[in-house]
Design an enzyme around this catalytic site. Sequence first.
Site, PDB file in Angstrom:
ATOM      1  N   CYS B  88       0.818  -1.220   0.000  1.00 11.97           N
ATOM      2  CA  CYS B  88       0.000   0.000   0.000  1.00 11.97           C
ATOM      3  C   CYS B  88       0.849   1.266   0.000  1.00 11.97           C
ATOM      4  CB  CYS B  88      -0.948   0.002   1.186  1.00 11.97           C
ATOM      5  SG  CYS B  88      -2.102  -1.384   1.132  1.00 11.97           S
ATOM      6  N   HIS B 344      -9.277   4.210  -0.668  1.00 15.90           N
ATOM      7  CA  HIS B 344      -7.949   3.589  -0.669  1.00 15.90           C
ATOM      8  C   HIS B 344      -7.661   2.823  -1.953  1.00 15.90           C
ATOM      9  CE1 HIS B 344      -4.285   1.864   0.556  1.00 15.90           C
ATOM     10  NE2 HIS B 344      -4.712   0.826   1.238  1.00 15.90           N
TER      11      HIS B 344
END
Lengths: 489, 401
Positions: B88, B344
């Site tokens: 991420c 996200h």
Amino acid sequence: MEVGILAYGGYIPQSRLQRSEIAKAHSWFNPGLNGLAKGERAMANWDEDSVTMAVEAARDCLGDMDRDAISAVYMASTSFPFNDRQNAGIVADALNLKSGLQTMDFSSSQRAGSAGLSLALHVAKGSSEPVLYTTAEKRETRAASPLEFTSGDGAAAFLVGQGKVIAKLLASHTEAVDFVDHFRGEGEAYDYSWEERWVRDEGYLKIVPAAIASVLEQSDVDPSSITTFCFPVAAKRIAATLAKQMGFPETSVADNLQANCGETGTAHSMVMLAQALQNSKPGDKILVASFGQGSDALLFEVTDEIANLAPRMGITGYLARRYAESNYNKFLAFHDLINLERGIRAETDKKTGLTTLYRNKNMAQRMLGGKCTQCGTAQFPKSNMCVNENCGAVHTQEDYPFADRIARVNSFTADRLTYSPDPPAYYGMVQFEEGGRLMSDFTDISPESDVEVGMAMRMVFRVKDYDNKRGFRRYFWKATPVAAAQKGE
Amino acid sequence: MASGIKDKVAILGMGCSRFGERWNDNAEDLMIEAFIEALEDAGIEKSSIDAAWFGTGIEEEHVGKSAVPLSMALRLPNIPVTRVENYCASGSEAFRGAVYAVASGACDIALALGVEKLKDTGYGGLPQRNRGSVNDMFWANASAPGSFAQLATAYSAKHGVSKEDMKKAMAHISVKSHDNGSRNPKAHLRNQINEEKVMNAPMIAEPLGLFDCCGVSDGSACAIVTTPEIAKALGKKDLITVKAMQLSASNGREAQHNSWDGSHFVTTRAAANRAYKEAGITKPRDQVSLFEVHDCFSITELVTMEDLFISDEGQAVNDIMNGFFDADGEIPCQIDGGLKCFGHPIGASGLRMIYEMYLQMNGRAGDRQRSEEPVFGMTHNLGGFPHQNVCSLTIVGKEGA
């Protein structure tokens, strides 16, 4: 030299499906099944099969005994996870045994369980090293069949050989008769059965007595002195009828465990034998017989050595470790008997690189980690460089077995997002008391388990993943509470 | 001793697509949306870009491998392009590549772009993927929420915080992010919620409920960086410069050595110490104006406030409940809605955090603009699992601060 049983062990899965729930689902179709609706049957978890249950029974049998002396591992089952890959070999691997041993699978008959023991004893008689004999069954049955009610899942294991035997073999005999009361053809998932009354009158009551009569004659033992008669048939009156016919005391008829376990298929004669040994005292004479295209009869006499055998869970202990399962759908789902919507996450490809598995099998199947010879840090998996930041030594790690060590929960969760055949998926970081840790799947978390940080866990050998595309399954070790549930109704 | 990155690189322009369920758009559409905004903001021609870094995490779900997808989408003139992936933190990694390239003098102007098109998997949440043939043999069958949920059990046990107090603090975090996100037109989730709703939501991975988890979105963010000198020569005033960029990767200690207690991030602490030093920040609680942290789950934000040395150990619950991190608090955290509500898209998230800092410092954050002028903004981007991860920290601020 005397040959006999040096140690025994048992295993019964902790979940017990209530038979009333099976009947509730099916009596609309077949009210006759209501007659079988009493008691409960042992139900293997989704990640258990005959191999994993055999491993647990063998661990129970061996305890902390020296495993290096074992010269052979045999396994009997009619529900082997692999048709062509030696199942006994997987058991030997999980037990971290040496590779210099004989392994063999016995199958194709409900008599394989007793036949395997008989053969193991025969082999051990000619060898100075003991043989580990295991048997387990997770029998597949059709929904709404009587077998679904009367079957159960379980395993037994025996270390057999010479020396300090807890039970010496007095005699054994096999009658081989191609009497087909039921069969399972090639590629078939389920048994096909013939009429019960014929099986009783022409099968049990004629073939079994012949085998028993032979061992009594060989050993010159008076039938009235038989302490325990183990005969693995669901209907209790058959064992009692046989006992009467043979002249055994009425009290000798062993509990067939139908009320709280169910018949564990080819393993059941051996499960009953393990249970009989657990309840025995020196001098007891235990006669175990089986049925399946003939009959095996084995007669044992319990010795004074039984008092010196370390305590074990045995069948009694595992029967006490239970919780009542009242969700029959779960049983159907575990056995792929309903077309459950498992969600997209279940689609993940579970292909196993066989090269990768072979290269890493000490880690995956034996749960061997590493211990740094320089700083003493235990770590899993074993690695080239020590994980201790004050050490960092290269190529210093020796094999270090984790499977039999106790760990404590460091953190955990119950996950409803990730795919699990039995959600929620419990997992967490477990930390071994002597060092080393692992982010581990948990298993056998019963509804009554209250998982907490600091809780003691032991490792068990289980199915990690099913690759249904290719018919493969992968095994690994999972953490389960040491203090398992013994309640629920 | 290295001199660090401080004030060597300025942000020339930034762009960010609207995040959300972009059913009608490809990854290429999202990339163009972020890129055009950044290019116009920078006020340069595409031909001025010397090199590009492309951050994307789960490329098999959208663009495919290599740097070519970025070069093709933007029709770049055969300049060097590098694809980076660091879980991420992939967007932050792209930014680091561009910043380091400029700082080294190898490039005058460099581009960083991150993108993720997650809504083409057929279900909510991150795609379930294999983790390598060896890892799959022994790793727990963990999901992202399940991995991070364990921070809560370990934290509760370590600090003796009751399950209820933990859950309340976590709920406060989510309510705050929804409040903030409601004021952000580019955010994925723009609805306000209350504590009760969070507490009563379905359980995802105990103790994380639905509202403890961030949104999974499509989106892209982009930065164009150069030297302060070139930025000024191009007519830019009130420069926002990079003060620190630090990355820390797990070395296996958390996963394999008993010295880690499971309640915090080893990597965040290591990176934070280095980042503050690089930026010349000595009292972060007094000096940092704004935070964008990797609030993939509410519990992550909670422990991160301690890992960044803003809250004392065991005190994050109190700071959170006292409103210290609210939009009108001492140091707002996720003033744009955070991963929780802005969304996200894996490869874009790190750049999106920097984008918010950039807007706030330029006074261009619209309804959510912080009245007190921010000086230092810190972004925290985390990839992987608490026991095995990478942490990327970026501090940006006004030139000369």
